[in-house]
Motif scaffolding. Sequence first.
Motif, PDB file in Angstrom:
ATOM      1  N   ARG A 167       0.963  -1.274   0.007  1.00  0.00           N
ATOM      2  CA  ARG A 167      -0.018  -0.028   0.067  1.00  0.00           C
ATOM      3  C   ARG A 167       0.830   1.393  -0.110  1.00  0.00           C
ATOM      4  N   CYS A 168       0.677   2.170  -0.988  1.00  0.00           N
ATOM      5  CA  CYS A 168       1.337   3.480  -1.044  1.00  0.00           C
ATOM      6  C   CYS A 168       0.934   4.340   0.081  1.00  0.00           C
ATOM      7  N   ASP A 169       1.819   4.858   0.882  1.00  0.00           N
ATOM      8  CA  ASP A 169       1.656   5.930   2.047  1.00  0.00           C
ATOM      9  C   ASP A 169       1.379   7.196   1.516  1.00  0.00           C
ATOM     10  N   ALA A 170       1.649   7.434   0.053  1.00  0.00           N
ATOM     11  CA  ALA A 170       1.326   8.786  -0.507  1.00  0.00           C
ATOM     12  C   ALA A 170      -0.024   8.903  -0.828  1.00  0.00           C
ATOM     13  N   CYS A 171      -0.465   7.756  -1.729  1.00  0.00           N
ATOM     14  CA  CYS A 171      -1.725   8.142  -2.277  1.00  0.00           C
ATOM     15  C   CYS A 171      -2.871   6.862  -1.973  1.00  0.00           C
ATOM     16  N   PRO A 175       2.367   2.185  -8.719  1.00  0.00           N
ATOM     17  CA  PRO A 175       2.027   2.115 -10.050  1.00  0.00           C
ATOM     18  C   PRO A 175       1.331   3.589 -10.319  1.00  0.00           C
ATOM     19  N   ALA A 176       0.727   3.937  -9.364  1.00  0.00           N
ATOM     20  CA  ALA A 176      -0.343   5.094  -9.240  1.00  0.00           C
ATOM     21  C   ALA A 176       0.367   6.528  -9.644  1.00  0.00           C
ATOM     22  N   CYS A 177       0.983   6.855  -8.274  1.00  0.00           N
ATOM     23  CA  CYS A 177       1.784   7.981  -8.138  1.00  0.00           C
ATOM     24  C   CYS A 177       3.287   7.846  -8.520  1.00  0.00           C
TER      25      CYS A 177
END
Length: 150
Positions: free
Chosen positions: A7-11, A24-26
Amino acid sequence: VRRYVLRCDACKTVCRQLDKRFCPACGNATMARLTYSIDPSGVMRYHFKKGRRVSTRGMRYSLHKPKGGRRGDILLAEDQLMMGWWGQQAKKKSTATSMFGEHVTESLGVKVQNQNALRIGYGRQNPNAAKGRERRGKKHKRRDKAPGHL
């Protein structure tokens, strides 16, 4: 059996591929492992750690201007893995072997591989710190006294 996702901590995007280093998203290098379970109705339920703090490591010092050259200076984005020195390092074959033999580990479902040694960013280092030993003035010869004299 424990099941994990990244899990991305940013997005806050969830990625099921555990070998990803960048979101892969941000595109940030902020992927963290997260456990999950599937309830009887078939819905994934994520288990967050209480009081988990997002790491702000590497945010204190500004980065220097990237230098050219054969070897990559600092890895900041996934695009850099596709070209030049980073691309060669990412494509290197694993030479790790099991002490039990390949046929034994494959039958148990264990995959033997080297840990990817690509370091993203600077880590805990200060990018502005001088590298090597600092020398001021002339280097002096070391004087050893004779063993019998005080």
